[in-house]
Design a protein around this motif. Structure first.
Motif, mmCIF file in Angstrom:
data_model
loop_
_atom_site.group_PDB
_atom_site.id
_atom_site.type_symbol
_atom_site.label_atom_id
_atom_site.label_comp_id
_atom_site.label_asym_id
_atom_site.label_seq_id
_atom_site.Cartn_x
_atom_site.Cartn_y
_atom_site.Cartn_z
ATOM 1 N N LEU A 13 7.995 2.753 4.439
ATOM 2 C CA LEU A 13 9.177 2.258 3.720
ATOM 3 C C LEU A 13 9.350 2.927 2.350
ATOM 4 N N ASP A 14 8.376 2.646 1.453
ATOM 5 C CA ASP A 14 8.498 3.093 0.060
ATOM 6 C C ASP A 14 8.472 4.619 -0.024
ATOM 7 N N GLY A 15 9.539 5.212 -0.511
ATOM 8 C CA GLY A 15 9.574 6.662 -0.669
ATOM 9 C C GLY A 15 10.111 7.398 0.550
ATOM 10 N N TYR A 23 9.806 2.814 -8.422
ATOM 11 C CA TYR A 23 9.576 1.531 -9.098
ATOM 12 C C TYR A 23 8.076 1.200 -9.140
ATOM 13 N N HIS A 24 7.352 1.526 -8.054
ATOM 14 C CA HIS A 24 5.894 1.340 -8.084
ATOM 15 C C HIS A 24 5.301 2.206 -9.203
ATOM 16 N N TYR A 25 5.795 3.433 -9.300
ATOM 17 C CA TYR A 25 5.313 4.351 -10.348
ATOM 18 C C TYR A 25 5.538 3.740 -11.741
ATOM 19 N N ALA A 27 5.961 0.644 -12.633
ATOM 20 C CA ALA A 27 5.173 -0.573 -12.871
ATOM 21 C C ALA A 27 3.693 -0.236 -13.086
ATOM 22 N N TRP A 28 3.170 0.694 -12.290
ATOM 23 C CA TRP A 28 1.759 1.100 -12.504
ATOM 24 C C TRP A 28 1.605 1.812 -13.835
ATOM 25 N N LYS A 29 2.594 2.625 -14.213
ATOM 26 C CA LYS A 29 2.492 3.399 -15.459
ATOM 27 C C LYS A 29 2.382 2.456 -16.659
ATOM 28 N N LEU A 47 -1.835 7.381 -5.579
ATOM 29 C CA LEU A 47 -1.658 5.945 -5.319
ATOM 30 C C LEU A 47 -0.655 5.668 -4.204
ATOM 31 N N LYS A 48 0.180 6.666 -3.889
ATOM 32 C CA LYS A 48 1.219 6.436 -2.874
ATOM 33 C C LYS A 48 0.567 6.015 -1.561
ATOM 34 N N GLY A 49 1.070 4.955 -0.982
ATOM 35 C CA GLY A 49 0.555 4.477 0.302
ATOM 36 C C GLY A 49 -0.702 3.628 0.186
ATOM 37 N N ILE A 50 -1.269 3.552 -1.004
ATOM 38 C CA ILE A 50 -2.504 2.776 -1.210
ATOM 39 C C ILE A 50 -2.119 1.344 -1.587
ATOM 40 N N ASP A 51 -2.833 0.369 -1.037
ATOM 41 C CA ASP A 51 -2.415 -1.020 -1.282
ATOM 42 C C ASP A 51 -2.663 -1.430 -2.743
ATOM 43 N N ARG A 52 -2.175 -2.622 -3.092
ATOM 44 C CA ARG A 52 -2.122 -3.023 -4.503
ATOM 45 C C ARG A 52 -3.490 -3.007 -5.173
ATOM 46 N N MET A 53 -4.484 -3.661 -4.556
ATOM 47 C CA MET A 53 -5.796 -3.731 -5.210
ATOM 48 C C MET A 53 -6.488 -2.368 -5.205
ATOM 49 N N GLY A 54 -6.267 -1.602 -4.151
ATOM 50 C CA GLY A 54 -6.847 -0.254 -4.093
ATOM 51 C C GLY A 54 -6.286 0.636 -5.193
ATOM 52 N N SER A 55 -4.982 0.521 -5.428
ATOM 53 C CA SER A 55 -4.338 1.299 -6.488
ATOM 54 C C SER A 55 -4.887 0.876 -7.850
ATOM 55 N N LEU A 56 -5.013 -0.435 -8.032
ATOM 56 C CA LEU A 56 -5.525 -0.954 -9.303
ATOM 57 C C LEU A 56 -6.930 -0.410 -9.562
ATOM 58 N N ALA A 116 5.711 0.497 9.132
ATOM 59 C CA ALA A 116 4.301 0.352 8.757
ATOM 60 C C ALA A 116 4.149 0.595 7.264
ATOM 61 N N SER A 117 4.406 -0.465 6.481
ATOM 62 C CA SER A 117 4.243 -0.369 5.029
ATOM 63 C C SER A 117 3.127 -1.309 4.613
ATOM 64 N N VAL A 118 2.243 -0.851 3.719
ATOM 65 C CA VAL A 118 1.191 -1.753 3.225
ATOM 66 C C VAL A 118 1.709 -2.651 2.106
ATOM 67 N N SER A 119 2.999 -2.536 1.788
ATOM 68 C CA SER A 119 3.549 -3.364 0.706
ATOM 69 C C SER A 119 3.799 -4.793 1.154
ATOM 70 N N LYS A 120 3.297 -5.732 0.353
ATOM 71 C CA LYS A 120 3.540 -7.147 0.650
ATOM 72 C C LYS A 120 4.957 -7.540 0.246
ATOM 73 N N ASN A 121 5.684 -6.610 -0.365
ATOM 74 C CA ASN A 121 7.093 -6.840 -0.705
ATOM 75 C C ASN A 121 8.035 -6.207 0.321
ATOM 76 N N ALA A 122 7.480 -5.687 1.419
ATOM 77 C CA ALA A 122 8.313 -4.914 2.362
ATOM 78 C C ALA A 122 9.442 -5.755 2.963
HETATM 79 C C1 BG6 Z 1 2.961 1.168 -0.635
HETATM 80 C C2 BG6 Z 1 3.287 1.991 -1.851
HETATM 81 O O1 BG6 Z 1 4.006 1.258 0.284
HETATM 82 O O2 BG6 Z 1 2.764 -0.195 -0.973
HETATM 83 C C3 BG6 Z 1 2.248 1.790 -2.930
HETATM 84 O O3 BG6 Z 1 3.326 3.360 -1.490
HETATM 85 C C4 BG6 Z 1 2.078 0.302 -3.228
HETATM 86 O O4 BG6 Z 1 2.653 2.469 -4.090
HETATM 87 C C5 BG6 Z 1 1.729 -0.421 -1.924
HETATM 88 O O5 BG6 Z 1 1.049 0.085 -4.183
HETATM 89 C C6 BG6 Z 1 1.505 -1.919 -2.100
HETATM 90 O O6 BG6 Z 1 2.696 -2.536 -2.449
HETATM 91 P P1 BG6 Z 1 2.800 -4.048 -2.928
HETATM 92 O O7 BG6 Z 1 4.288 -4.275 -2.965
HETATM 93 O O8 BG6 Z 1 2.101 -4.891 -1.911
HETATM 94 O O9 BG6 Z 1 2.135 -4.130 -4.260
#
Ligand code: BG6
Ligand code: MG
Length: 227
Positions: A13-15, A23-25, A27-29, A47-56, A116-122
């Motif tokens: 989804l994202d990107g 927007y993820h960029y 907020a993380w920045k 960080l792209k594609g990496i889930d929230r805690m993994g990115s953190l 297939a998005s790891v975003s919980k906001n998908a």
């Molecule tokens: C991915 C993004 O789709 O979702 C990541 O590429 C993001 O940048 C991840 O951190 C998790 O998203 P969310 O909305 O659950 O924090």
């Protein structure tokens, strides 16, 4: 009888479908800089594609001090609140060029469509864009134990769609996402730069370059064994 080489297309989804990657960029920045971590587009690429805690964790590893679990959860929450503010005004106008046409072309060809998005906001983002009903199956990120580059999320989508991984085309803008698609044994279509998405079978600049007829012809790249 379908003559298609693929039976399903599974989109990130994202990107890919919308520019929430930006927007993820943002907020993380803000969060990273508040912790004294230099953050630019090159850092964000990891960080792209990496889930929230993994990115953190990746950001905090550059912070030069240890954080308690409570601090980490608070930082993740505050990044997420900022991200949710940034996506509040999203509408169908935020669909990237070619996104709806690509989804409609896949549908018209009689293939299944997964997300297939790891975003919980998908789900929220899909609803704001008004395209949730274009997917046969959307993976709920809350049910996924291992984020990209693990293949779990793409395998889950394929299994719920009832399609063998080898018959799936995965579409991704992230290095970790392309790696997840290849690890799932699928054809990987990268969206972005050839110089970044080196593992993809084919790379296009955006979904406005999505062409199922062309994709039918492209040979699958064999995975290069680790040296
Ligand atoms: C991915 C993004 O789709 O979702 C990541 O590429 C993001 O940048 C991840 O951190 C998790 O998203 P969310 O909305 O659950 O924090
Ligand atoms: Mg993405």
């Amino acid at each position: 009888m379908s003559t298609s080489r693929f039976k399903a297309v599974i989109f990130d989804l994202d990107g890919v479908i919308t520019d929430t990657a930006h927007y993820h960029y943002l907020a993380w920045k803000r969060m990273a800089e508040q912790q004294g971590v230099y953050f630019d587009h090159a850092f964000n690429e990891q960080l792209k594609g990496i889930d929230r805690m993994g990115s953190l964790e990746l950001i905090l590893a550059a912070a030069g001090r240890l954080y308690t679990l409570e601090e980490k959860l608070a930082l993740a929450d505050s990044k997420n609140l900022h991200y949710q503010e940034l996506i509040t005004g999203m509408t169908a106008a935020d669909l990237l060029p070619g996104a709806v046409a690509a989804l409609d072309a896949v549908r018209a060809a009689g293939l299944k469509i997964g997300l297939a998005s790891v975003s919980k906001n998908a789900f929220t983002v899909l609803d704001r864009l008004g395209i949730r009903d274009k997917f046969d199956y959307v993976v709920d990120a809350a049910l996924i134990a291992r984020g990209k580059p693990d293949p779990e999320i793409f395998l889950k989508a394929a299994s719920e769609l009832g399609v063998a991984p080898a018959d799936c085309l995965g579409v991704e803008d992230a290095v970790a996402g392309v790696a997840a698609i290849k690890a799932a044994g699928m054809f990987a279509l990268g969206v972005g730069l050839v110089s970044v998405l080196t593992q993809a079978d084919l790379v296009i600049a955006g979904l406005d370059g999505f062409d199922l007829a062309v994709l039918q012809q492209v040979p699958v790249r064999l995975q290069t064994p680790a040296a």
